[in-house]
Design an enzyme around this catalytic site. Sequence first.
Site, PDB file in Angstrom:
ATOM      1  N   VAL A  64       4.783  -5.353  -4.482  1.00 24.85           N
ATOM      2  CA  VAL A  64       5.580  -5.681  -3.288  1.00 24.85           C
ATOM      3  C   VAL A  64       6.050  -6.631  -3.014  1.00 24.85           C
ATOM      4  O   VAL A  64       4.996  -7.334  -2.597  1.00 24.85           O
ATOM      5  CB  VAL A  64       5.643  -4.570  -2.407  1.00 24.85           C
ATOM      6  CG1 VAL A  64       6.366  -4.346  -1.364  1.00 24.85           C
ATOM      7  CG2 VAL A  64       5.664  -3.164  -3.255  1.00 24.85           C
ATOM      8  N   GLN A  95     -18.149  -6.056  -1.338  1.00 26.82           N
ATOM      9  CA  GLN A  95     -16.543  -6.693  -1.955  1.00 26.82           C
ATOM     10  C   GLN A  95     -16.367  -8.164  -1.883  1.00 26.82           C
ATOM     11  O   GLN A  95     -15.650  -8.763  -2.152  1.00 26.82           O
ATOM     12  CB  GLN A  95     -15.700  -5.964  -2.854  1.00 26.82           C
ATOM     13  CG  GLN A  95     -15.034  -5.157  -1.647  1.00 26.82           C
ATOM     14  CD  GLN A  95     -13.584  -4.250  -1.907  1.00 26.82           C
ATOM     15  OE1 GLN A  95     -14.239  -3.702  -2.023  1.00 26.82           O
ATOM     16  NE2 GLN A  95     -12.201  -5.425  -2.027  1.00 26.82           N
ATOM     17  N   HIS A 128       1.217  -1.038   0.221  1.00 30.44           N
ATOM     18  CA  HIS A 128      -0.100  -0.316  -0.187  1.00 30.44           C
ATOM     19  C   HIS A 128       1.221   1.147  -0.075  1.00 30.44           C
ATOM     20  O   HIS A 128       0.694   1.938  -0.579  1.00 30.44           O
ATOM     21  CB  HIS A 128      -1.107   0.072   1.644  1.00 30.44           C
ATOM     22  CG  HIS A 128      -1.682  -1.417   1.682  1.00 30.44           C
ATOM     23  ND1 HIS A 128      -1.828  -2.152   2.641  1.00 30.44           N
ATOM     24  CD2 HIS A 128      -2.743  -1.360   0.617  1.00 30.44           C
ATOM     25  CE1 HIS A 128      -2.671  -2.700   2.116  1.00 30.44           C
ATOM     26  NE2 HIS A 128      -3.516  -2.440   1.502  1.00 30.44           N
TER      27      HIS A 128
HETATM   28  P1  AMP Z   1      -6.621  -3.760  -0.731  1.00 25.31           P
HETATM   29  O1  AMP Z   1      -6.723  -3.061   1.214  1.00 25.31           O
HETATM   30  O2  AMP Z   1      -6.437  -5.246  -0.546  1.00 25.31           O
HETATM   31  O3  AMP Z   1      -7.606  -3.269  -1.216  1.00 25.31           O
HETATM   32  O4  AMP Z   1      -4.990  -2.952  -1.699  1.00 25.31           O
HETATM   33  C1  AMP Z   1      -5.414  -2.106  -2.095  1.00 25.31           C
HETATM   34  C2  AMP Z   1      -4.394  -1.619  -2.536  1.00 25.31           C
HETATM   35  O5  AMP Z   1      -3.217  -1.589  -3.260  1.00 25.31           O
HETATM   36  C3  AMP Z   1      -5.340  -2.430  -4.298  1.00 25.31           C
HETATM   37  O6  AMP Z   1      -5.044  -0.950  -5.797  1.00 25.31           O
HETATM   38  C4  AMP Z   1      -4.208  -3.445  -4.189  1.00 25.31           C
HETATM   39  O7  AMP Z   1      -3.841  -3.713  -4.969  1.00 25.31           O
HETATM   40  C5  AMP Z   1      -2.869  -2.709  -3.487  1.00 25.31           C
HETATM   41  N1  AMP Z   1      -2.010  -3.918  -3.100  1.00 25.31           N
HETATM   42  C6  AMP Z   1      -1.682  -4.448  -2.244  1.00 25.31           C
HETATM   43  N2  AMP Z   1      -1.061  -5.231  -1.427  1.00 25.31           N
HETATM   44  C7  AMP Z   1       0.000  -5.225  -2.761  1.00 25.31           C
HETATM   45  C8  AMP Z   1       1.240  -5.645  -3.083  1.00 25.31           C
HETATM   46  N3  AMP Z   1       1.656  -6.338  -2.336  1.00 25.31           N
HETATM   47  N4  AMP Z   1       1.888  -4.332  -4.074  1.00 25.31           N
HETATM   48  C9  AMP Z   1       1.217  -3.426  -4.354  1.00 25.31           C
HETATM   49  N5  AMP Z   1       0.350  -3.113  -4.590  1.00 25.31           N
HETATM   50  C10 AMP Z   1      -0.662  -3.779  -3.281  1.00 25.31           C
END
Ligand code: AMP
Length: 281
Positions: free
Chosen positions: A177, A61, A37
């Site tokens: 990441v 979702q 994030h």
């Molecule tokens: P989430 O909180 O899981 O809904 O993720 C929020 C944003 O962070 C989304 O655009 C995800 O794709 C991105 N995200 C989550 N994990 C990673 C990661 N390991 N590397 C890059 N972006 C991430």
Amino acid sequence: MITTKTKEELSRFIAGERAKGHTIGFVPTMGALHNGHLSLIRATLEVYDICVASVFVNPTQFNNPRDLETYPRQPEKDTILLEENGCHCLFLPSVEEMYGEEVLQEEYDFGIIGKVMEGEKRPGHFEGVAQVVKRLFLAVSPDGAFFGEKDFQQIAIIRSMVEQENFSIRIHAAPIVRELSGLAMSSRNQRLTEENRAIAPMIYKKMQESKELKEKGLSPKEVAEWVVKELNQYEAFEVEYYQIVNAETLLPIKKWEDAEDIIACIACYCGDVRLIDNIHY
Ligand code: AMP
């Protein structure tokens, strides 16, 4: 950094920044923030003057009620992490602020990209994602928004939603990441037991190893079968799908020559935690 729980206060902040001629970049999240994030926050600040992040665990979702219930929540820690990484505004709305009294699902048609992989296995998930991101885009009205390639299919869904809604918001994709072990960072990793956390890196390891089989001449189907077999040997793993697809269309490929950009996407249970990841071949 300012923290706001209401759309009204958020709009006032945005209007103030617009009046100063500032551009706005946006990072939507569900919180329990990690370096994945935070890389999006830092990427936003390289392109836009102002970074707005949202932390909202979106009920529409989640196709699995237990996943929603157990989703990690740590707003105080998230606030500190965002501030430390240069974020200017955190939007932290309640479910009521986002949806009003009644939370209703919206219908979308994303065509084939909404029906394969996550679309097939998590019915209603992408409709919920599109619904909340649309509302967040309307509340923030950013110039651009950053999404992680960890959720590769989600980016295609967001692009489709932006086109359908005629938003002029630039969608940026940022690389996955990983932890040093190779495990893709995820808020859900917090829910892994110590034992399962130790084997979870095998997901990425086996995906990477499978590239050698491609070089040896195995077909996409054979390579996919090998990855599933290798991972399912572990008691804790249950691969839901491993699909090798055209990164543009998300349609399965039969031969390696079928697409220029090939991506393999996995969803795999590790104990009761569902993890996703992807690699390019
Ligand atoms: P989430 O909180 O899981 O809904 O993720 C929020 C944003 O962070 C989304 O655009 C995800 O794709 C991105 N995200 C989550 N994990 C990673 C990661 N390991 N590397 C890059 N972006 C991430």
